[in-house]
Design an enzyme around this catalytic site. Structure first.
Site, PDB file in Angstrom:
ATOM      1  N   LEU A  33      44.120  44.310  94.359  1.00 57.08           N
ATOM      2  CA  LEU A  33      43.294  45.376  93.762  1.00 57.08           C
ATOM      3  C   LEU A  33      42.756  44.993  92.379  1.00 57.08           C
ATOM      4  O   LEU A  33      43.502  44.503  91.535  1.00 57.08           O
ATOM      5  CB  LEU A  33      44.112  46.666  93.655  1.00 57.08           C
ATOM      6  CG  LEU A  33      44.658  47.225  94.970  1.00 57.08           C
ATOM      7  CD1 LEU A  33      45.322  48.582  94.733  1.00 57.08           C
ATOM      8  CD2 LEU A  33      43.580  47.331  96.035  1.00 57.08           C
ATOM      9  N   HIS A  37      38.002  48.080  92.975  1.00 52.08           N
ATOM     10  CA  HIS A  37      38.784  49.030  93.792  1.00 52.08           C
ATOM     11  C   HIS A  37      39.120  50.286  92.981  1.00 52.08           C
ATOM     12  O   HIS A  37      39.135  51.388  93.509  1.00 52.08           O
ATOM     13  CB  HIS A  37      40.109  48.398  94.249  1.00 52.08           C
ATOM     14  CG  HIS A  37      39.939  47.234  95.164  1.00 52.08           C
ATOM     15  ND1 HIS A  37      40.278  45.953  94.804  1.00 52.08           N
ATOM     16  CD2 HIS A  37      39.480  47.157  96.431  1.00 52.08           C
ATOM     17  CE1 HIS A  37      40.030  45.135  95.799  1.00 52.08           C
ATOM     18  NE2 HIS A  37      39.549  45.823  96.802  1.00 52.08           N
ATOM     19  N   GLN A  61      39.202  38.799 109.410  1.00 53.16           N
ATOM     20  CA  GLN A  61      38.047  38.639 108.518  1.00 53.16           C
ATOM     21  C   GLN A  61      38.004  37.311 107.780  1.00 53.16           C
ATOM     22  O   GLN A  61      37.079  37.067 107.026  1.00 53.16           O
ATOM     23  CB  GLN A  61      38.046  39.770 107.477  1.00 53.16           C
ATOM     24  CG  GLN A  61      37.678  41.106 108.048  1.00 53.16           C
ATOM     25  CD  GLN A  61      37.768  42.206 107.014  1.00 53.16           C
ATOM     26  OE1 GLN A  61      38.549  43.132 107.199  1.00 53.16           O
ATOM     27  NE2 GLN A  61      36.998  42.138 105.953  1.00 53.16           N
ATOM     28  N   LYS A 180      28.384  46.823  96.757  1.00 52.49           N
ATOM     29  CA  LYS A 180      28.239  45.378  96.563  1.00 52.49           C
ATOM     30  C   LYS A 180      28.268  44.676  97.925  1.00 52.49           C
ATOM     31  O   LYS A 180      27.527  43.735  98.154  1.00 52.49           O
ATOM     32  CB  LYS A 180      29.361  44.862  95.655  1.00 52.49           C
ATOM     33  CG  LYS A 180      29.226  43.393  95.329  1.00 52.49           C
ATOM     34  CD  LYS A 180      29.981  43.055  94.067  1.00 52.49           C
ATOM     35  CE  LYS A 180      29.613  41.685  93.545  1.00 52.49           C
ATOM     36  NZ  LYS A 180      30.071  40.588  94.367  1.00 52.49           N
ATOM     37  N   ASP A 181      29.149  45.158  98.828  1.00 49.24           N
ATOM     38  CA  ASP A 181      29.179  44.608 100.193  1.00 49.24           C
ATOM     39  C   ASP A 181      28.254  45.461 101.050  1.00 49.24           C
ATOM     40  O   ASP A 181      28.682  46.245 101.890  1.00 49.24           O
ATOM     41  CB  ASP A 181      30.609  44.649 100.743  1.00 49.24           C
ATOM     42  CG  ASP A 181      31.518  43.733  99.961  1.00 49.24           C
ATOM     43  OD1 ASP A 181      31.066  42.631  99.612  1.00 49.24           O
ATOM     44  OD2 ASP A 181      32.663  44.122  99.677  1.00 49.24           O
ATOM     45  N   ARG A 218      35.773  36.538  90.976  1.00 47.17           N
ATOM     46  CA  ARG A 218      35.466  35.114  90.707  1.00 47.17           C
ATOM     47  C   ARG A 218      34.788  34.892  89.355  1.00 47.17           C
ATOM     48  O   ARG A 218      34.622  33.760  88.915  1.00 47.17           O
ATOM     49  CB  ARG A 218      34.539  34.564  91.786  1.00 47.17           C
ATOM     50  CG  ARG A 218      35.168  34.564  93.122  1.00 47.17           C
ATOM     51  CD  ARG A 218      34.188  34.056  94.136  1.00 47.17           C
ATOM     52  NE  ARG A 218      34.640  34.465  95.451  1.00 47.17           N
ATOM     53  CZ  ARG A 218      33.951  34.341  96.558  1.00 47.17           C
ATOM     54  NH1 ARG A 218      32.759  33.806  96.532  1.00 47.17           N
ATOM     55  NH2 ARG A 218      34.430  34.737  97.692  1.00 47.17           N
TER      56      ARG A 218
HETATM   57  O1  PAF Z   1      35.848  45.372 101.911  1.00 47.78           O
HETATM   58  C1  PAF Z   1      37.028  45.142 102.208  1.00 47.78           C
HETATM   59  O2  PAF Z   1      37.887  45.055 101.339  1.00 47.78           O
HETATM   60  C2  PAF Z   1      37.423  44.984 103.657  1.00 47.78           C
HETATM   61  O3  PAF Z   1      36.394  44.425 104.398  1.00 47.78           O
HETATM   62  C3  PAF Z   1      37.901  46.278 104.322  1.00 47.78           C
HETATM   63  C4  PAF Z   1      36.815  47.333 104.339  1.00 47.78           C
HETATM   64  C5  PAF Z   1      39.105  46.804 103.579  1.00 47.78           C
HETATM   65  C6  PAF Z   1      38.318  46.036 105.764  1.00 47.78           C
HETATM   66  O4  PAF Z   1      39.375  45.128 105.840  1.00 47.78           O
END
Ligand code: PAF
Length: 312
Positions: A33, A37, A61, A180-181, A218
């Site tokens: 975190l 977050h 992932q 951001k994502d 980063r």
């Molecule tokens: O963005 C992230 O941290 C991850 O892709 C998520 C949404 C927690 C899913 O694992």
């Protein structure tokens, strides 16, 4: 703050919360975190009666080396969550979320397998693939083969699968994700509309440092000079935004103007720069809707991204 590891206990906890009329906000995370977050959690805290975060390092992932190297520190994560008054951390082990996967390496095999069931415009849920991954969400081609998904589409199947499972277990009113994502946000918004219409997916604007550099864990790897160089990408995107806001509707002209500014920085290696429609993630020759300006680039071997959303 409660820490729950099992799916059945999490379901009981959520049922109790609902029975006492509490509105639940949810922030899914991979752990590690950071300030980004914290912003999501703060927003969830402000808008809900109870907040749950999940800390689950989802092997779907990542490639194996990155999965093994991911900086996890649960004690530290707990401290961060406690500061924001999180009510419950859902922290399941891998076997709890993926009961039929016999070996961790199966997750990394899934990444190289052909996504045979993917459809053009509709989500598909595979009951169980040959690696034992159940409820595997295949993101439609039109959303996945865009931006970063052109390079690693499986990351988004992985994120959609775990969020699908988490939404089923935790049934929150709202779930918070970073803008951001932006591709992940667009995909999860569409997934929630399809399977969880009662859950509101909320995009939280990108956290920026005082100099406007998009926050990334980063960034600490950058020297002062590299940091200034990285900022030229933000300024290039801002210039693109200015062109759009002052009437330029030809996406190629805007894109070329952005590229020219970034290309003038010899330390930057452009990965790609794109302008896509915010909802469909499609490149549109003519700009007429809300747009995303997106840049992915390397600076001293470090991959960074920046995103501007231009709401028209
Ligand atoms: O963005 C992230 O941290 C991850 O892709 C998520 C949404 C927690 C899913 O694992």
């Amino acid at each position: 703050m409660k820490i729950i590891e099992s799916v059945s206990q999490a379901s009981v906890y959520v049922a109790d919360m609902r029975a006492s009329g509490k509105k639940i906000g949810f922030v899914p995370t991979l752990g590690g975190l950071h300030k980004g977050h914290q912003l999501l959690m703060q927003r969830a805290r402000e808008e809900n009666d109870a907040i749950i975060i999940s800390i689950f390092l989802n092997p779907m992932q990542f490639r194996k080396p990155q999965f093994l190297k991911y900086p996890s520190d649960f004690e530290q994560d707990m401290r961060v969550a406690e500061e924001i008054n999180v009510d419950m951390i859902f922290h399941p082990p891998v076997a709890e979320m993926f009961q039929h996967v016999a070996h961790i390496d199966n997750f990394f095999k899934f990444q190289t397998a052909e996504a045979a069931h993917r459809q053009d415009e509709h989500f598909v849920i595979e009951q169980q693939d040959e690696n034992g991954i159940d409820n595997l969400v295949r993101v439609p081609s039109n959303l996945v083969y865009q931006l970063d998904g052109k390079i690693h589409p499986w990351t988004f199947d992985g994120a959609a699968t775990i969020v699908y499972k988490l939404f089923n277990i935790l049934q929150p009113e709202s779930a918070y994700f970073g803008e951001k994502d932006i591709q992940q946000l667009a995909i999860l918004t569409k997934m929630a509309e399809t399977y969880f219409p009662a859950i509101k997916v909320i995009g939280v604007p990108t956290l920026r440092d005082a100099d406007n550099l998009a926050f990334s864990s980063r960034n600490v790897l950058l020297s002062d000079e590299q940091r200034r160089t990285a900022l030229s990408v933000y300024h290039a995107l801002k210039h693109g935004e200015h062109l759009i806001r002052t009437g330029e509707s030809d996406a190629a002209i805007v894109l070329n103007a952005i590229k020219a500014i970034i290309a003038a920085q010899p330390l930057i290696k452009i990965d790609y720069i794109d302008i896509v429609d915010k909802r469909l993630l499609k490149y549109a020759k003519k700009i007429s809707d809300d747009m995303i300006l997106y840049a992915a680039f390397f600076l001293n071997g470090i991959r960074l991204t920046d995103t501007l959303i231009v709401e028209l």
